[in-house]
Design a protein around this motif. Sequence first.
Motif, short mmCIF file in Angstrom:
data_model
loop_
_atom_site.label_atom_id
_atom_site.label_comp_id
_atom_site.label_asym_id
_atom_site.label_seq_id
_atom_site.Cartn_x
_atom_site.Cartn_y
_atom_site.Cartn_z
N ASP A 112 -90.44 76.89 -26.80
CA ASP A 112 -91.21 76.15 -27.51
C ASP A 112 -92.77 76.29 -26.82
N VAL A 113 -93.77 75.86 -27.35
CA VAL A 113 -95.29 75.98 -26.94
C VAL A 113 -95.74 74.74 -26.79
N ALA A 114 -94.95 73.58 -26.95
CA ALA A 114 -95.41 72.23 -26.91
C ALA A 114 -94.89 71.54 -25.68
N PRO A 115 -95.43 70.55 -25.07
CA PRO A 115 -94.90 70.01 -24.02
C PRO A 115 -94.12 68.91 -24.21
N THR A 116 -94.00 68.08 -25.65
CA THR A 116 -93.35 66.93 -25.74
C THR A 116 -91.68 67.16 -25.73
N THR A 117 -90.96 66.57 -25.07
CA THR A 117 -89.44 66.93 -24.69
C THR A 117 -88.79 66.72 -25.96
N MET A 118 -87.59 67.29 -26.25
CA MET A 118 -86.63 66.75 -27.30
C MET A 118 -86.22 65.45 -27.11
N VAL A 119 -86.23 64.80 -25.93
CA VAL A 119 -85.93 63.27 -25.85
C VAL A 119 -87.30 62.62 -26.55
N LYS A 120 -88.36 62.92 -26.24
CA LYS A 120 -89.60 62.25 -26.86
C LYS A 120 -89.61 62.55 -28.39
N GLN A 121 -89.40 63.89 -28.66
CA GLN A 121 -89.41 63.95 -30.15
C GLN A 121 -88.00 63.32 -31.01
N ALA A 122 -87.02 63.14 -30.18
CA ALA A 122 -85.98 62.26 -30.82
C ALA A 122 -86.20 60.69 -31.04
N GLU A 123 -86.90 60.25 -30.02
CA GLU A 123 -87.55 58.93 -29.95
C GLU A 123 -88.23 58.74 -31.16
N ALA A 124 -89.26 59.81 -31.49
CA ALA A 124 -90.20 59.37 -32.49
C ALA A 124 -89.51 59.49 -33.85
N LEU A 125 -88.51 60.26 -33.76
CA LEU A 125 -87.68 60.37 -35.04
C LEU A 125 -87.01 59.14 -35.49
N ALA A 126 -86.38 58.35 -34.34
CA ALA A 126 -85.71 57.39 -34.38
C ALA A 126 -86.63 56.15 -34.84
#
Lengths: 405, 405, 405, 405
Positions: free
Chosen positions: D76-90
Amino acid sequence: MHHATTTTAAPDTPASTGRTGLWLVGARGSVATTATLGLAALAAGHAPATGCVTAAEPFDGLALPAFGDLVVGGHDVAPTTMVKQAEALAAAGMIPGHLLSATRDALAAADAEVRPGYDPRQHHGSQQEAAEALAADLTAFRRTHDLDRVVVVDVASTEPPLDLLPEHEDPALLRAALADPDRAVLPASSVTAYAAVLAGCAYASFTPSAGMTVPVLARWAAEAGLPVAGQDGKTGQTWLRTVLAPAFTARGMRVLSWAGTNLLGGGDGATLADPVAARSKLTSKNRGLRDLTGTDVTPLHIDNVPDLGDVKVAWDHVHVEGFLGSRLTLQTTWSAHDSMLAAPMILDLARLLALAHAAGVSGPVPELGYFFKDPWGSDVHGAAAQAIQLADWARRTADVAGHRP
Amino acid sequence: MHHATTTTAAPDTPASTGRTGLWLVGARGSVATTATLGLAALAAGHAPATGCVTAAEPFDGLALPAFGDLVVGGHDVAPTTMVKQAEALAAAGMIPGHLLSATRDALAAADAEVRPGYDPRQHHGSQQEAAEALAADLTAFRRTHDLDRVVVVDVASTEPPLDLLPEHEDPALLRAALADPDRAVLPASSVTAYAAVLAGCAYASFTPSAGMTVPVLARWAAEAGLPVAGQDGKTGQTWLRTVLAPAFTARGMRVLSWAGTNLLGGGDGATLADPVAARSKLTSKNRGLRDLTGTDVTPLHIDNVPDLGDVKVAWDHVHVEGFLGSRLTLQTTWSAHDSMLAAPMILDLARLLALAHAAGVSGPVPELGYFFKDPWGSDVHGAAAQAIQLADWARRTADVAGHRP
Amino acid sequence: MHHATTTTAAPDTPASTGRTGLWLVGARGSVATTATLGLAALAAGHAPATGCVTAAEPFDGLALPAFGDLVVGGHDVAPTTMVKQAEALAAAGMIPGHLLSATRDALAAADAEVRPGYDPRQHHGSQQEAAEALAADLTAFRRTHDLDRVVVVDVASTEPPLDLLPEHEDPALLRAALADPDRAVLPASSVTAYAAVLAGCAYASFTPSAGMTVPVLARWAAEAGLPVAGQDGKTGQTWLRTVLAPAFTARGMRVLSWAGTNLLGGGDGATLADPVAARSKLTSKNRGLRDLTGTDVTPLHIDNVPDLGDVKVAWDHVHVEGFLGSRLTLQTTWSAHDSMLAAPMILDLARLLALAHAAGVSGPVPELGYFFKDPWGSDVHGAAAQAIQLADWARRTADVAGHRP
Amino acid sequence: MHHATTTTAAPDTPASTGRTGLWLVGARGSVATTATLGLAALAAGHAPATGCVTAAEPFDGLALPAFGDLVVGGHDVAPTTMVKQAEALAAAGMIPGHLLSATRDALAAADAEVRPGYDPRQHHGSQQEAAEALAADLTAFRRTHDLDRVVVVDVASTEPPLDLLPEHEDPALLRAALADPDRAVLPASSVTAYAAVLAGCAYASFTPSAGMTVPVLARWAAEAGLPVAGQDGKTGQTWLRTVLAPAFTARGMRVLSWAGTNLLGGGDGATLADPVAARSKLTSKNRGLRDLTGTDVTPLHIDNVPDLGDVKVAWDHVHVEGFLGSRLTLQTTWSAHDSMLAAPMILDLARLLALAHAAGVSGPVPELGYFFKDPWGSDVHGAAAQAIQLADWARRTADVAGHRP
Ligand SMILES: NC(=O)c1ccc[n+]([C@@H]2O[C@H](COP(=O)([O-])OP(=O)(O)OC[C@H]3O[C@@H](n4cnc5c(N)ncnc54)[C@H](O)[C@@H]3O)[C@@H](O)[C@H]2O)c1
Ligand SMILES: NC(=O)c1ccc[n+]([C@@H]2O[C@H](COP(=O)([O-])OP(=O)(O)OC[C@H]3O[C@@H](n4cnc5c(N)ncnc54)[C@H](O)[C@@H]3O)[C@@H](O)[C@H]2O)c1
Ligand SMILES: NC(=O)c1ccc[n+]([C@@H]2O[C@H](COP(=O)([O-])OP(=O)(O)OC[C@H]3O[C@@H](n4cnc5c(N)ncnc54)[C@H](O)[C@@H]3O)[C@@H](O)[C@H]2O)c1
Ligand SMILES: NC(=O)c1ccc[n+]([C@@H]2O[C@H](COP(=O)([O-])OP(=O)(O)OC[C@H]3O[C@@H](n4cnc5c(N)ncnc54)[C@H](O)[C@@H]3O)[C@@H](O)[C@H]2O)c1
Ligand code: NA
Ligand code: NA
């Protein structure tokens, strides 16, 4: 009235009508719990008052009780606490987790004010005794919390339609029947309404149940100088219909048919899965529509779809005749959390009936028809016309209330 | 005024405002033909006035010209006659065959009053000359038919948006440019509007084209004491939106987004398939919505779907925030013959502008905003509020007209 | 078989299965009239065979009777002729005027072949006599028109559900009851089906009525070597559901609920306004859906909305569980002229049952399940799977038919 | 292959095709994160495999890698981790809180395997070097986790359409351009695809970006014996269209127009708000539809409606001609969490491409067309037909794989 106790009124807002009790019949149900949780969130500044009619102009400039001046109590026949109910609603995705956390204590406090309601299947003794016991709960609540007034709002489960008896229309007969421990002449909702009269409380019926529509009760309420309002909250599909129907009429168009269907789960869905209970609801849903459109081709269904939870989905198909016999169709699909529509209206009604009570308004308040499918004392069903009447009434009544000693 | 000539007024209806010319710019288009055919059907009693705002109260009690007092003429640049256009609309299933038969002669008579419109691609000479020629058509029409007044209604094809030039804002510059045979400073719709001013006619713009919005023209109309109204007929999706949006606001709810799409065929569909022409329309469709809701997330499309013919299908998706951040969605699907929506409004406008003219009203009439997506002289977009304003205005204006010599 | 009589087969299309009678029970109803008119229009080249399954590949390459080889007759209990019925359908905007003109003579000719049907309220004498009289009509029709075979299709009004009696399951008991003039052991649709057996005709049931489902009748049909197919035409909403439901299953998704509502007017709308008659229909509409999805939350309604005429509008709300418990919803709104959906299927069934008969197929034909809500002899409900089965079967059966003497 | 390492296969299920790497390009995006979280939930038994095609028959009986045998990594080229992304989706209500808690560690572990992707705006040096660096990541991942094979799936942001250059069609020219540090002849998606070839990985493109469609790359993949599949995941509206369109065709009906609109927010909504990026998507969305229906009246829009978050709402209006020129309309409204539709398909593709790789399948796999809007190597667009092809192929391929040493 002692306006000094208001807690959230800003310096430049008008004096509130004072500390008001909001007594919810069906206090542990979905609507009541959402209203209570929401009130706590609003009073504490955790959420804006979106969805409250009285939060916007012209109401925001009038002397209504502030959200922080409302104290909740109620009756219920179910053991599940408001906190448990709110947890269930949060798990179903309706109530945001952070608001539940923020209001948990307030919910527990409100639930501590919940007293056992009148349950016809459990009660022994006369209905007069039952009503007096309920009235005593109301009086104790008012005293304990040093309230200026209490507004009772019926948000209990919908009952089947009532067949009118001679007792319901004759005070003497009713008194005799109420005193007789072997009779149960009133449905639960009307015992409740009677208790409100006995305790000198303003009263609103958010359900299609008989409640205060028993003629003798309505008369007693008026004689006691109490404002009453009903009936059956106009929150979703019916509201939408009363927005649209007058607009077609203004265009000179002719509605040929207006067919609809409702899907919902939750407690209300389960109750209305019973065709007899649903009958009350279907009748009050269609009354205004027929009045506004002149057609009686208005087939309507309510289906219990448990997997939808508290979401209500309503589809309408409107068939209209226009110029030169041409036809147009309008379909609407409405999807909303039903209790989220109802809850702010409960708070609005509490504030507005407090105002009415402070101003000495007595009997049915037709101008509160905006909130109801079946408006007491009024033939006006169109939502836009009702909104204008409501605003005018509130301004006038606030004026009167402001000049009372 | 000589009321003696009115033909259909019953003894107890108020005196009409007299014989009125309805001059349709774009007379052979779908809307104009439907209006003309419908007028003939109404005047002859072949169809009720369903879909006409002015057929119902309070308008039916006011001194508007009777349907039988309206005489139709117009401009167009196309050779297809109204009869041919009506045959095409009947073949497409929009106009009932029996009404076409019943009005064929009236259509032919109206088409005989159609004069060549101003076609920028064909015209030689100055625009001043062009406008004067159009004005001469209007004057001749009024004289020939012994009309009390003529109302010009622009229902020609939608033009692309106009970029304002200095000439449009300065009378002297405009006069000079109009006189110059090598310039074409005004779009066709504005040449038309100018002709209406020259001929002393009331004027309405049912299209989003520039027309009378050129500032100098608007000023000249007001100076000539002429009532004008516009713009862009609010007949379907936009009307529905302005019915719904204020209702959400009254509930204290917040519209987050309002997305929509329109499918239509017919002449208007073909015109709007051109993205530049569509731009005028999309802009005027969204203006009121943004004003009413406060959101600017209002994506909107118009698609040319030839197989739909004159049927317009519009889908809207409304996303709304309610209590405690909860979300609700409302979807609407509207399906209607577009010209059947527009045509009765053309008749309404003719009658109401005749009234305005009779009462000496001059300049933009804000209270006619009910009929328009982009109401001149008014910020009120809500349909219910506009309907009230319109009725009040009509009552007051009829009063004034009734007292004029 | 004498293929020489086929009239429309082009040189390179396969030999037809011969001249075939199409005997419509309910011949003057909406579906039957539309089928008859359409057949005439197709045979005369006035319209393409759009909407006919058998007009496209692979069927167009098989030895089915040509449209021009179908001859229509039928039973009905109503006096209104097919021409009158077609005029009414044309006035309602369903049938184009030019097709009515072009087929008026053919309709009159077909109506001349309509014989009085079995009307339980009128009949005197035993049901055996009644069935024999109907069978005699069939035999006479075959002989008069020199037909290779006759296919009976039941498109009469829907009857209420039948409660099975011992007579329905025991040949001896049934024979005795049929002979008894004081009994009426079979519903009208089954008397009709029995007549088809007696006359040696292939038979299809396009309605949910009992018809050939009486076990003894089904046995007699098989014993007589007759192909039969049913039941209840799958033309609109149910077809759509059986297109969609298997697609969700293929995605590994779980349908939680599938709620629907139907609005229709016309003759069928009036019949189904009777809740008892509607019960047959609702049951057969839901059977396939429950089978395909596994859910039993499938509330469904049929409403009589007279102003819709023959247009059926159906709304479905599908609630589906996907990945990680996520939810999706699909709503569909279907709007169509119901008889225009059914009529081409009647022609398809006539052609395919003629093929089956020519090939010596006997008893229920499961592969014709594509056409039915409640497919006899089959558990396959998915429309895509049924379409494959149908095409395979037709190819195979044409092969067999081609090799029979 | 060493099947012994499979962790979740029950005794009686067939041997798995072994431990498989799932390398997600765009690993921190919404689709990739949802797939990774879901995989962890499935492998640990926290959720059933609802929405996975390969979880049901016939696939559940074949030797696909078990969910527990899939190991995730990615670029990926973005710094936001999968955990952060998942938190946003939650937080947005898409991912249930309890599943996020249960998979947080697995997400963190997967995110630790994410390497910097190729970002054209940041990269210095030749594209050959860039592709080799990406390939080295893949090789290291395979070695570290002792994987039998790695499947690369492109779920990165959609790129604008690619204009083909001579270099894209000529191996020698491409090699030269790739080696030139001053040129960037390939879009990012194609550098990625090239890296997959270099590292000997199976590859799927879930986006409409150019990726492996550059002709030289496709040839190199085939020469390397690698199975590839694409393109652009067919998850929602397009899937629905390819379910419905063949069903109309089977009925012999003619689709006149198919108009649609899409509303979505989220990352994909923001990307597609750029009309150039949207062009790729709109083209691939319409290709199959035109092929299936034969009409080119298929207006389609994608609107960015941020308040909808990851919910995609799609409305379609289908206008169909049936019998005798009659018209029917079908409208569909689809509402779903877009990433919840895509994520299980990513897992399906990983499993099926692992099977293909194990069986030695090389080049485009047409039978995987079921998953794509624009199926490589196939003209079949109908979903039901594709599902049959897919099941047949999987059975056959599993057979081959089972017999390879
Ligand atoms: N949008 C809306 O939600 C809406 C709109 C109009 C009307 N209503 C009406 O509001 C009422 C409440 O709806 P809900 O969704 O909260 O239902 P619910 O089933 O969740 O709650 C009803 C509550 O009433 C209680 N109750 C039952 N009988 C009682 C009695 N005799 N005394 C005291 N309490 C009693 C029940 O125990 C329950 O806690 C229903 O009548 C419904 O028809 C709701
Ligand atoms: N519901 C509705 O139908 C509706 C609503 C709002 C606005 N409108 C507007 O009304 C107008 C008419 O719509 P329609 O469906 O009748 O379109 P149409 O294409 O059928 O008719 C337009 C007519 O204008 C004529 N015309 C074009 N240029 C002209 C010119 N310079 N002078 C005179 N005539 C000219 C054309 O020849 C044609 O006959 C359009 O601008 C449309 O946007 C219609
Ligand atoms: N799309 C569709 O139209 C569709 C789909 C599935 C099933 N069907 C079924 O097809 C049937 C016909 O539908 P329709 O719209 O034409 O209805 P209809 O009411 O227009 O016609 C029914 C006809 O049957 C005749 N009839 C009644 N009883 C009879 C009897 N005992 N013997 C002979 N004729 C008799 C009536 O007189 C009438 O002419 C219905 O049962 C309907 O449920 C229709
Ligand atoms: N139902 C669906 O969700 C669906 C269906 C079909 C296709 N798709 C496609 O899947 C893709 C992903 O959708 P999403 O919703 O996850 O989008 P997203 O915006 O949430 O995620 C895209 C990710 O790609 C990353 N990325 C961008 N350029 C990159 C590069 N050069 N190398 C590596 N990573 C890069 C971004 O940083 C981001 O993390 C999109 O192209 C979308 O069109 C999605
Ligand atoms: Na009332
Ligand atoms: Na079956």
